[in-house]
Structure formats: C-alpha cells, structure tokens
Scaffold this motif. Structure first.
Motif, PDB file in Angstrom:
ATOM      1  N   PRO A  43      53.062  55.855  13.408  1.00  0.00           N
ATOM      2  CA  PRO A  43      52.877  54.731  13.882  1.00  0.00           C
ATOM      3  C   PRO A  43      52.506  53.350  12.971  1.00  0.00           C
ATOM      4  O   PRO A  43      53.211  52.405  13.403  1.00  0.00           O
ATOM      5  N   THR A  44      52.126  53.890  11.683  1.00  0.00           N
ATOM      6  CA  THR A  44      51.799  52.841  10.754  1.00  0.00           C
ATOM      7  C   THR A  44      53.083  52.267  10.060  1.00  0.00           C
ATOM      8  O   THR A  44      53.144  51.166   9.417  1.00  0.00           O
ATOM      9  N   ILE A  52      47.386  47.970  14.984  1.00  0.00           N
ATOM     10  CA  ILE A  52      47.322  49.308  15.625  1.00  0.00           C
ATOM     11  C   ILE A  52      45.946  49.149  16.489  1.00  0.00           C
ATOM     12  O   ILE A  52      45.547  49.577  17.444  1.00  0.00           O
ATOM     13  N   GLU A  56      44.932  49.340  20.369  1.00  0.00           N
ATOM     14  CA  GLU A  56      44.152  50.426  20.624  1.00  0.00           C
ATOM     15  C   GLU A  56      42.801  49.899  21.620  1.00  0.00           C
ATOM     16  O   GLU A  56      42.409  50.449  22.645  1.00  0.00           O
ATOM     17  N   ASP A 388      50.355  50.263  22.897  1.00  0.00           N
ATOM     18  CA  ASP A 388      49.603  51.353  22.142  1.00  0.00           C
ATOM     19  C   ASP A 388      50.963  52.208  21.437  1.00  0.00           C
ATOM     20  O   ASP A 388      51.676  52.913  22.399  1.00  0.00           O
ATOM     21  N   PRO A 389      50.900  52.170  20.154  1.00  0.00           N
ATOM     22  CA  PRO A 389      51.925  53.021  19.727  1.00  0.00           C
ATOM     23  C   PRO A 389      51.675  54.420  19.800  1.00  0.00           C
ATOM     24  O   PRO A 389      52.524  55.293  19.536  1.00  0.00           O
ATOM     25  N   ASP A 390      50.448  55.093  19.873  1.00  0.00           N
ATOM     26  CA  ASP A 390      49.887  56.480  20.299  1.00  0.00           C
ATOM     27  C   ASP A 390      49.124  56.803  21.373  1.00  0.00           C
ATOM     28  O   ASP A 390      47.937  56.950  20.795  1.00  0.00           O
TER      29      ASP A 390
END
Length: 421
Positions: A43-44, A52, A56, A388-390
């Motif tokens: 994700p980074t 991020i 979150e 939210d990427p994760d």
C-alpha cells in the motif's frame, strides 16, 4: 401439490438458477489468456504512509457508525415485523380514513420507512460530520436535509407501490399470488434499472453537456472504439456535495451517456479521465448493468417465491396477527424480510462486483493502452477519496464492492507485463 409447496419449489429452482448464473457469468479470470493475478502491491507504493494513516483514521471513525446504523435499522424493522406491534400500527394509521386495506398499506409503508430513517438519522448525521471533518463533504446542512428527505420519499414511494401490488395480488389470487408477484418483482427491477438515470439521478444533481473540445472528442472516440457509442458527455455538479472524484456511464441505448463529476474534470489530467471513462465503458461493453439487472430480477423472483412459502404459514400469521398474506398487517414482516434478505445477499453481490470491476479495469487498459495513466489515476483516487488501501479482510469480503487500490495497481502491472511483446 399445495400452493405453499409450489412456491417453495419455485424459490429453490430460481435460487439455484441464480447461483448457476453467478458462477457462469462472473469473470473469475480477467487477464488475457487466464494469467494468474499477483497479490496486491505494498500500500505504501500507492499512498504515502501519512496519507494511509489519515485514510485509516477516516475509516475507523466511519465504520462503527455505518455498521451500527445497519444493525439498528434491521433491529427496528425486526421489532415491528416479528411482533404484532407493526400490524397494530398499520391499522391505527388508516383508522381515521376508514381503515381500508389500501390506506393501511400505503400509510403503513410510509410510517415504517420513516421510523427506520428517523431511528438511524443521528448516525447518518454523525457520518456527515465525519465526512466534513476529513474534507470529503461540501454539503450544507440544509442540502443534506433535503437529500435525506428526497431519498426517503423516493424509497417510501417505490416500496409502497411494490408492497401494494403484492398485497393486492394476495387478496385477488390467494393460491397463485406469489407467482404473479415474482414476475412483477422481476419486471420492476428491470424497469427501475432503465428509468434510474432519467428519473432518479436528476433529483439529486444537475447535468450539463461537456463543452466541445479535445477531451470531449477523445471520450466520444473512446466510446466508438469500445463499440458502445454514447449520446452525450455530461458534467454533474457533484462539487455541491463532495470533493471526491468519479465518473460513470449510465442509461441504455438512446439514454446512454458518459457522466463526469465536475471535481474529476477540475482535478485530473485528460489521460487519467480517459482511463476512468475507459473503465466505465468496459462495463458497457460486457453488458454489466444489464447482467446485474437480470441477476437482480432473478434474485427478486426467488425471494418472492420464498415469501409465497413463508407468509401463509399459520405460525407466521399468528405471530404478526394477520389473517392471510393479503392482510395489510403482514406489511411490516415483508419489509423486515426484505431488509434481512438484502443484508444476506450483500457479500454475494460484492464478490461478483469485485470481479466485474477488475474486468472493467482490464478493458480500460486495453482501450487506452496507458497503464501509467491508470496507475496514476488509482493513486489520485485513493488520495482524494480517502480510500482505505488495506481494509480488514472481513470488511472487504462483506462490504467491498471494488478491489482495493493496491489490488488494482497490481492488476495494471500484470496487464502491462502480459501486453509487453
């Protein structure tokens, strides 16, 4: 065969047909040649670590309220639908107007929808506060209240029409009502899908043609290359409500048009806009809206078949104080079962949706042949929309309608490798 047993058999057959159609039509392999897809990238590499953390934090502030609102709405519907309280309310509301069954249904649906909306309104307001806090919402509170009122009115009106038809059929054809209602439910899904872009969308946004220019010409040419010509390219005044970026293709045939958020037009370069539109045109090329509509119609028909088995059961009628499925006191139970069924169907809909979205991503890459623009667009969307990427795996499995940004970037890299001679 009894009417209840016939309804159960029909529900099972339609349900199995739904499962088969989902299994056969869902694009499980989307890359050329059925190549395997790589895991999501780190994700980074898509969003800087500090962004991020912000995404979150936004999700952590919003998810509990969203889940609580969902469960609270279901609980309120359950209290009214699984006891005699809802039936008494339906009768009491119509009493001043003579107590006719039509008034019971119409006023009962209106009251039940309003009660459900009012119960969750504080949570909806909190969600709007969170979106304002993180810069995603630009709505004034009067506009927010107007949107809530309009959406509630539309929901109540559509629900009232559907339930009135169901009760009328149950009173008119006590043995075969469920079969006619199943056909009617399927038809309503199809008609609603066709009318949505020309009836419902204008209730919330204004749409103006994109002025002639290089971008308009490019997007119309992209649609022609896709084999799905559109009638117009429109710009929605989305910035009245949000800072998020989006575009979509809506309508069928003569009503098909590309719609760009004005925020998208203002913030993205043309090549990234073309990538977004290529994705949306990918849905059109594979008839995703039509396929989704037909699946929805099949699911609605199966659900009504299940109602045909459940509602006439003496134990069910006694619990809600109704004399038959044609008794308006059955309305609160029907609304509760519809809400519960929708919730149970959500993960199935979303696993299909995530694969369909991945196939549309591949189509965008094929149309534009520009994976760099696609990756840049995904990064910009993730940053601006605070995606939210994760997300937690369970949350993504149940509620995630799209792949995450790292998953979509990984798909683009896979496509680029497979397209490299």
């Amino acid at each position: 065969m009894s009417a209840r047993r016939a309804a159960l058999v029909a529900a099972v057959v339609l349900g199995l047909a739904f499962v088969v159609v989902v299994a056969v039509t869902t694009p499980w392999d989307v890359l050329p040649g059925g190549a395997a897809r790589s895991p999501a990238v780190d994700p980074t590499t898509v969003v800087p670590p500090e962004r991020i953390a912000r995404a979150e934090a936004f999700a952590a502030a919003l998810r509990p309220a969203s889940l609580t609102s969902l469960l609270l709405g279901l609980a309120v519907a359950g209290v009214l639908g699984l006891t005699r309280l809802g039936g008494r309310l339906v009768r009491a509301l119509a009493a001043p107007l003579g107590g006719g069954w039509v008034w019971q249904v119409l006023l009962g649906v209106l009251a039940l929808v309003l009660i459900g909306r009012l119960a969750t309104l504080p949570l909806a307001a909190y969600g709007e506060v969170v979106r304002h806090r993180y810069g995603l919402s630009t709505r004034s509170w009067p506009l927010w209240a107007r949107d809530v009122a309009v959406s509630t009115a539309i929901d109540a009106a559509l629900t009232a029409v559907a339930v009135l038809g169901l009760v009328w059929l149950a009173r008119r054809a006590p043995r075969s009502w469920w079969a006619w209602a199943a056909a009617g439910a399927a038809a309503l899904v199809v008609v609603g899908s066709f009318l949505w872009p020309v009836v419902i969308e204008p209730a919330f946004n204004r749409f103006d043609p994109l002025p002639p220019g290089e971008l308009r010409t490019e997007l119309l040419a992209l649609a022609e290359t896709n084999g799905t010509p559109v009638q117009d390219v429109l710009v929605s005044d989305a910035s009245r409500r949000t800072t998020t970026l989006n575009a979509y293709v809506s309508g069928f045939g003569s009503t098909r048009r590309i719609v760009l958020y004005d925020t998208t037009l203002d913030q993205l370069p043309d090549e990234e806009i073309a990538s977004i539109v290529g994705h949306e045109l990918g849905h059109v090329a594979t008839d995703d809206v039509l396929a989704g509509t037909l699946l929805g119609a099949l699911g609605a028909a199966a659900a009504v078949g299940a109602l045909g088995w459940l509602l006439p059961a003496p134990r069910v009628l006694r619990r809600v104080g109704a004399a038959s499925p044609g008794d308006p006191r059955i309305v609160p139970l029907v609304l509760f079962l519809a809400a519960a069924g929708t919730l149970l169907a959500t993960p199935v809909q979303n696993v299909v949706s995530r694969n369909v979205e991945a196939r549309a991503d591949v189509r965008a890459l094929e149309l534009t042949a520009d994976p760099d623009a696609f990756v840049a667009m995904q990064r910009r969307l993730a940053l601006t929309n605070l995606s939210d990427p994760d997300p937690p795996e369970a949350w993504q499995w149940f509620f995630g309608s799209h792949p995450t940004a790292p998953q979509r970037v990984a798909l683009a890299l896979d496509w680029a490798r497979s397209a490299d001679p």
